[in-house]
Design a protein around this motif. Structure first.
Motif, short mmCIF file in Angstrom:
data_model
loop_
_atom_site.label_atom_id
_atom_site.label_comp_id
_atom_site.label_asym_id
_atom_site.label_seq_id
_atom_site.Cartn_x
_atom_site.Cartn_y
_atom_site.Cartn_z
N LEU A 226 99.94 17.20 50.32
CA LEU A 226 99.35 17.81 51.52
C LEU A 226 100.36 18.68 52.24
O LEU A 226 100.05 19.81 52.67
N LEU A 227 101.59 18.19 52.41
CA LEU A 227 102.62 18.94 53.13
C LEU A 227 102.93 20.27 52.43
O LEU A 227 103.04 21.32 53.08
N VAL A 228 103.05 20.22 51.12
CA VAL A 228 103.33 21.46 50.37
C VAL A 228 102.14 22.42 50.47
O VAL A 228 102.32 23.63 50.69
N ASP A 229 100.93 21.90 50.32
CA ASP A 229 99.73 22.74 50.39
C ASP A 229 99.61 23.41 51.75
O ASP A 229 99.36 24.63 51.85
N LEU A 230 99.78 22.64 52.83
CA LEU A 230 99.69 23.21 54.17
C LEU A 230 100.78 24.26 54.41
O LEU A 230 100.52 25.31 55.02
N SER A 231 101.98 23.96 53.96
CA SER A 231 103.09 24.90 54.15
C SER A 231 102.83 26.22 53.43
O SER A 231 103.02 27.31 53.99
N GLU A 232 102.39 26.12 52.19
CA GLU A 232 102.10 27.32 51.42
C GLU A 232 100.97 28.11 52.08
O GLU A 232 101.00 29.34 52.11
N ALA A 233 99.97 27.40 52.64
CA ALA A 233 98.86 28.08 53.31
C ALA A 233 99.34 28.86 54.53
O ALA A 233 98.73 29.86 54.91
N LEU A 234 100.43 28.40 55.14
CA LEU A 234 101.00 29.08 56.31
C LEU A 234 102.16 30.00 55.94
O LEU A 234 102.90 30.45 56.81
N GLY A 235 102.33 30.26 54.66
CA GLY A 235 103.29 31.26 54.21
C GLY A 235 104.71 30.77 54.01
O GLY A 235 105.64 31.58 53.94
N VAL A 236 104.90 29.44 53.90
CA VAL A 236 106.24 28.88 53.70
C VAL A 236 106.34 28.39 52.25
O VAL A 236 105.54 27.55 51.82
N SER A 237 107.31 28.89 51.50
CA SER A 237 107.53 28.46 50.12
C SER A 237 108.11 27.05 50.13
O SER A 237 109.17 26.81 50.71
N SER A 238 107.40 26.10 49.50
CA SER A 238 107.74 24.70 49.68
C SER A 238 107.76 23.90 48.39
O SER A 238 107.16 24.29 47.39
N SER A 239 108.45 22.77 48.47
CA SER A 239 108.54 21.82 47.37
C SER A 239 108.70 20.44 48.00
O SER A 239 108.91 20.32 49.21
#
Length: 431
Positions: A226-239
């Motif tokens: 969920l954290l990665v999905d939300l971050s990517e949705a807000l334009g933050v490249s995440s892992s």
């Protein structure tokens, strides 16, 4: 009159939202935005917002709703923009000193760090508290000073302050209404603050086990996704990494004690293997997000050359701290041994129990505003899988407060078995 109309609009919005969610419906982004804005400015009362939170707790939120809530809270106050910077977030743990170790490594590798951090509460230690054990260290800086330090030093940490004020208000209400452990509310809370920070690259360290909020790897992975999905949705490249917190990370639990252990790792001295593995893994993953060539080699060079430790010293000095403290961190001179009551193989040294012991010694806060003894804490002397004999020292207690109570907690935390057991890896999963 306009204020009355505004209040009425917000109250109608929250009443409509409660009706939708209590029957399992889906809120629009406009509804979510109206309710959040109304609660933040005080026009929506606590009891109505609490009713909505409970409806969300019971019936959940769709991905679209959760993204909308996250974006709305991120936009509720000032937002920073550091698109070339990296950041990390831990869901909290015992002895978690990854920020103190991994971030100077990546900064030494040329990846600038922009981190907003928090203070500890309960058994969860805060990075701010650990760094404030260094004389003179301060987190007080303007956005301009924060930005200039990133450009000059390549690393800056400060408190979240007024970022995502809607999340701050809603979290305080969740904490008193039994709605903390809702996955959409947890995820939106964490990511809204990180999105407002503005770093372009982010890794989440999601802990699981006795000393963590998420108790199982399955639940931890669900949150990590969920954290990665939300971050990517807000334009933050995440892992994300899912990591063990049945045992403390490393040996030291307590502010100056953890600084001392972090310094040993960065200087290439003897350091716990699980901490060394975690720090390297987080640093490598952040450099991979930044497309740094051969990140594993870059991390090893930063450590073996002394560049990572030099970066920590430069960062500490830039924020008013005494880098000389790092050469010999001051811990409590009052030290008591805890000895094993019987022999056996260490199954685990329960992280929650060790964290509670450090808390009662004065290393943590039972409630916000409690003073800290920066030199207090626990040092674990044995690890999972090791053999201990009756009467053998298994931990050291630092501090003068509640020593007998802390000793009891540590004894109860030590789980022994008749047969050798394999310890869980520090990193359980990744995505």
């Amino acid at each position: 009159m306009s204020d009355q109309r505004s209040d009425s609009t917000a109250i109608n919005a929250v009443l409509d939202a409660i009706e939708v969610k209590k029957f399992g419906g889906e809120l629009s982004e406009e509804q979510i935005s109206s309710v959040v804005a109304g609660y933040t400015d005080g026009s929506v009362p606590d009891y109505q917002m609490a009713a909505l939170l409970m409806a969300i707790f019971i019936n959940g939120m769709s991905r679209e709703e959760t993204v909308a809530l996250t974006r709305t809270m991120a936009d509720s106050g000032e937002r920073y923009s550091f698109p070339e910077c990296v950041d990390k977030h831990s869901t909290g743990g015992v002895g978690d000193k990854v920020s103190l170790t991994a971030l100077p490594i990546v900064a030494a590798c040329g990846a600038p760090v922009a981190k907003l951090s928090g203070r500890g509460l309960g058994v969860t230690g805060g990075t701010i508290d650990k760094l404030e054990s260094i004389p003179g260290f301060t987190f007080e800086m303007t956005e301009r000073q924060f930005r200039e330090q990133i450009e000059r030093v390549g690393m800056a940490l400060t408190e979240a302050g007024d970022l995502a004020p809607a999340d701050k208000a809603i979290y305080a209400l969740r904490d008193t209404t039994g709605t903390v452990d809702s996955l959409p509310l947890i995820g939106s809370s964490i990511v809204s603050k990180k999105a407002a920070t503005g770093a372009g690259f982010l890794i989440y360290d999601v802990k699981c086990g006795s000393g963590a909020f998420m108790k199982t790897p399955e639940k931890a992975r669900e949150l990590a996704e969920l954290l990665v999905d939300l971050s990517e949705a807000l334009g933050v490249s995440s892992s994300a990494l899912i990591t063990d917190m049945d045992n403390p990370l490393g040996r030291a639990v307590g502010n100056a004690l953890e600084v001392r252990e972090s310094v040993a790792l960065l200087k290439g001295e003897e350091a716990p293997e699980d901490l060394a593995r975690m720090a390297r893994a987080v640093a490598v993953r952040l450099l991979q997000l930044k497309d740094t060539p051969d990140p594993e080699r870059a991390v090893e060079e930063a450590l073996t050359s002394g560049a990572a430790y030099a970066k920590l010293c430069e960062f500490v000095e830039a924020q008013g701290g005494d880098p000389g403290f790092l050469e010999s961190p001051v811990v409590s001179g009052s030290v008591a041994e805890v000895r094993a009551a019987e022999g056996g193989y260490v199954e685990r040294f329960d992280a929650l129990g060790v964290g509670q012991a450090a808390l009662v010694l004065g290393a943590g806060r039972e409630k916000k505003g409690d003073p800290l003894d920066y030199g207090a804490g626990v040092e674990v002397l044995v690890r999972s899988g090791e053999r201990v004999e009756a009467g053998e020292p298994v931990a050291l207690l630092y501090g003068e407060k509640n020593v007998e109570r802390a000793e009891k907690l540590v004894r109860e935390a030590l789980r022994l078995s008749e047969q050798p057991t394999e310890s869980a890896p520090a990193i359980l999963d990744s995505l």
